[in-house]
Scaffold this active site. Sequence first.
Site, PDB file in Angstrom:
ATOM      1  N   ASP A   1      -3.725  -1.412  -5.861  1.00 36.92           N
ATOM      2  CA  ASP A   1      -3.967  -2.614  -6.664  1.00 36.92           C
ATOM      3  C   ASP A   1      -2.651  -3.376  -6.816  1.00 36.92           C
ATOM      4  O   ASP A   1      -1.653  -2.808  -7.277  1.00 36.92           O
ATOM      5  CB  ASP A   1      -4.497  -2.206  -8.040  1.00 36.92           C
ATOM      6  CG  ASP A   1      -5.082  -3.380  -8.811  1.00 36.92           C
ATOM      7  OD1 ASP A   1      -4.533  -4.499  -8.694  1.00 36.92           O
ATOM      8  OD2 ASP A   1      -6.078  -3.179  -9.527  1.00 36.92           O
TER       9      ASP A   1
ATOM     10  N   ASP B   1      -2.216  -5.410   2.423  1.00 35.19           N
ATOM     11  CA  ASP B   1      -2.460  -6.741   2.989  1.00 35.19           C
ATOM     12  C   ASP B   1      -1.864  -7.815   2.093  1.00 35.19           C
ATOM     13  O   ASP B   1      -1.907  -8.997   2.431  1.00 35.19           O
ATOM     14  CB  ASP B   1      -3.967  -6.988   3.124  1.00 35.19           C
ATOM     15  CG  ASP B   1      -4.627  -7.104   1.753  1.00 35.19           C
ATOM     16  OD1 ASP B   1      -4.461  -6.154   0.949  1.00 35.19           O
ATOM     17  OD2 ASP B   1      -5.278  -8.118   1.470  1.00 35.19           O
TER      18      ASP B   1
ATOM     19  N   TYR C   1     -10.462  -0.526   3.639  1.00 33.57           N
ATOM     20  CA  TYR C   1      -9.923  -1.852   3.331  1.00 33.57           C
ATOM     21  C   TYR C   1      -9.231  -2.450   4.548  1.00 33.57           C
ATOM     22  O   TYR C   1      -9.388  -3.633   4.860  1.00 33.57           O
ATOM     23  CB  TYR C   1      -8.907  -1.745   2.188  1.00 33.57           C
ATOM     24  CG  TYR C   1      -9.480  -1.914   0.810  1.00 33.57           C
ATOM     25  CD1 TYR C   1     -10.272  -3.010   0.482  1.00 33.57           C
ATOM     26  CD2 TYR C   1      -9.210  -0.982  -0.187  1.00 33.57           C
ATOM     27  CE1 TYR C   1     -10.780  -3.168  -0.790  1.00 33.57           C
ATOM     28  CE2 TYR C   1      -9.720  -1.130  -1.472  1.00 33.57           C
ATOM     29  CZ  TYR C   1     -10.499  -2.226  -1.769  1.00 33.57           C
ATOM     30  OH  TYR C   1     -11.002  -2.379  -3.032  1.00 33.57           O
ATOM     31  N   GLU C   2      -8.431  -1.635   5.209  1.00 34.24           N
ATOM     32  CA  GLU C   2      -7.663  -2.118   6.356  1.00 34.24           C
ATOM     33  C   GLU C   2      -8.581  -2.630   7.458  1.00 34.24           C
ATOM     34  O   GLU C   2      -8.316  -3.672   8.069  1.00 34.24           O
ATOM     35  CB  GLU C   2      -6.779  -0.987   6.870  1.00 34.24           C
ATOM     36  CG  GLU C   2      -5.794  -1.392   7.944  1.00 34.24           C
ATOM     37  CD  GLU C   2      -4.846  -0.256   8.289  1.00 34.24           C
ATOM     38  OE1 GLU C   2      -4.042  -0.443   9.214  1.00 34.24           O
ATOM     39  OE2 GLU C   2      -4.906   0.811   7.636  1.00 34.24           O
TER      40      GLU C   2
END
EC number: 2.1.1.33
Length: 211
Positions: free
Chosen positions: A118, A154, A193-194
């Site tokens: 986060d 990211d 997520y990636e």
Amino acid sequence: MRVRNRKGATELLEANPQYVVLNFLEAKAKWRDLFGNDNPIHVEVGSGKGAFVSGMAKQNPDINYIGIDIQKSVLSYALDKVLEAGVSNIKLLWVDGSDLTDYFEDGEIDRLYLNFSDPWPKKRHEKRRLTYKTFLDTFKRILPENGEIHFKTDNRGLFEYSLVSFSQYGMKLNGVWLDLHASDFEGNVMTEYEQKFSNKGQVIYRVEAEF
């Protein structure tokens, strides 16, 4: 990432003690006994649905992996991936990873992975970022001398903040990737997520920092 509660998640976790460590406070200083060997131990904080930690365990059978997540349902999906991968060099912890000294003795683990943490972008939330100095204090304790943190995100703001935080803490930056997927880096295992961000064309940043 909040995931809808999964029916039967608790029962699934409890039914697989070979992978899920429920008595985590008793595991402190005994992780190598639990794995049954003296192989290096690598820990991912915030393992999500387990794509990274299970993939790493399959790719590196001579390294022991521990995946940590605070969300029970998320960890149950990680367990699905572990079972599917058929690996034995992995344990899962359903705990809050904010103070890892609760679960690991000083110098007990060999490497730490922070993937897509986060970013807590507001200044008043700076102390919640996992690369803030108080977290680095904790990480330094449980890692050996010259222990490493491998960090991916990211979020450029968080990445730049983390580079500064590592450097100000006196850590050595052994590698910095400003566009991981366009680089010649080998052996990258993607998180959920990636994969999602990469499919959208977003740049992935990575750094290896050594205490």
